[in-house]
Design an enzyme around this catalytic site. Structure first.
Site, short mmCIF file in Angstrom:
data_model
loop_
_atom_site.label_atom_id
_atom_site.label_comp_id
_atom_site.label_asym_id
_atom_site.label_seq_id
_atom_site.Cartn_x
_atom_site.Cartn_y
_atom_site.Cartn_z
N ASP A 75 0.86 -1.18 0.00
CA ASP A 75 0.00 0.00 0.00
C ASP A 75 0.90 1.23 0.00
OD1 ASP A 75 -2.35 1.61 0.22
OD2 ASP A 75 -2.06 1.74 2.38
N SER A 76 0.30 2.37 -0.25
CA SER A 76 1.06 3.62 -0.19
C SER A 76 1.52 3.93 1.22
CB SER A 76 0.21 4.77 -0.72
OG SER A 76 -0.95 4.93 0.07
#
Length: 272
Positions: free
Chosen positions: A14-15
């Protein structure tokens, strides 16, 4: 690093920290599997970046995870799924990849009674219209109403999941959504948003069902593991956390997402 006795891991990225909501669902649904989670915390949020930049980040992250020996990749980021899934599949055709948009869309279509479905996400996710395309592919008679809620991401990353600030921001974004559209289902189209579910539910009301794609994504992963015959058979499993910045902060906020404390010493900082 993974010990030799551990099964080949499933990569999850994920970011930032929001993808831990997906990781939590995966660990609960797949107790024999090992996981390697990477949060690109140095470059978050992805939701305000261009599609070109996000795709570059995704390819860099995948290269690192693949070098660590993952057998399957879960993109636990709606923005990355929406703008980069096809490029990633083209770059790594041999690697099974699952994003979170299709599972979320399927869950929303099953949930909605009147076919009026809301989607909230980052600006990039909303502009990419990935959920709209998937929902209409599954249920052509549906109506989709999307709303960007960019401030939800920093709220989640700070751990400000309830209280007055979360309530005020949710009211500002969503106060008129149900009244103006008549939706009965709302897709939490960002993996950060489930930790704000109580504040969101208070605003949209009890008659609107919130859809979190994490559980459905876990079902997709289990199905792909079985179809490809790559399920783990060992009793030993490992759970490894990687981040590109801020091990202490990752552990502090990540504990909120995982519902148990994380030790900063267990978060490895990597350079992409």
């Amino acid at each position: 690093m993974y010990e030799s006795e551990c099964t080949l891991p499933i990569g999850v990225f994920d970011s930032g920290i929001g993808g831990l909501t997906v990781l939590k669902a995966l660990t609960e649904a797949l107790p024999k599997e090992s996981f390697l989670y990477l949060g690109d915390t140095a470059r978050l949020p992805y939701g305000t970046k261009s599609a070109k930049s996000v795709t570059r980040y995704v390819l860099q992250t995948t290269a690192l995870l693949k070098a660590r020996g993952i057998k399957l990749l879960v993109i636990a980021c709606n923005t990355a799924t929406g703008v980069s899934l096809e490029a990633l599949q083209e770059a790594y055709p041999e690697l099974p990849v699952i994003g979170v948009i299709r599972p979320g869309a399927e869950a929303a279509c099953r949930s909605s009674r009147n076919g009026r479905i809301g989607v909230i996400g980052t600006e990039s996710t909303v502009n990419a219209r990935g959920y709209e395309r998937e929902i209409l592919r599954i249920r052509p008679d549906a109506q989709v109403f999307a709303q960007a809620c960019p401030l939800f991401v920093p709220l989640a990353e700070e751990g400000w999941c309830d209280g007055q600030i979360a309530s005020l921001v949710a009211e500002r974004y969503l106060g008129g959504l149900v009244r103006d559209t008549g939706i009965d289902t709302l897709v939490l189209g960002c993996t950060h948003f489930p930790v704000l579910a109580d504040a969101i539910q208070d605003v949209v009301g009890p008659d609107v069902t919130l859809v979190d794609s994490a559980r459905t994504t876990a079902e997709f992963v289990q199905d792909m593991l079985e179809r490809r015959d790559i399920c783990s058979t060992t009793k030993e499993r490992c759970l490894t956390f990687l981040a590109t910045d801020g091990a202490r902060r990752f552990a502090r906020v990540g504990g909120v997402f995982m519902h148990h404390p994380l030790d900063p010493a267990d978060v490895e900082i990597v350079d992409l």
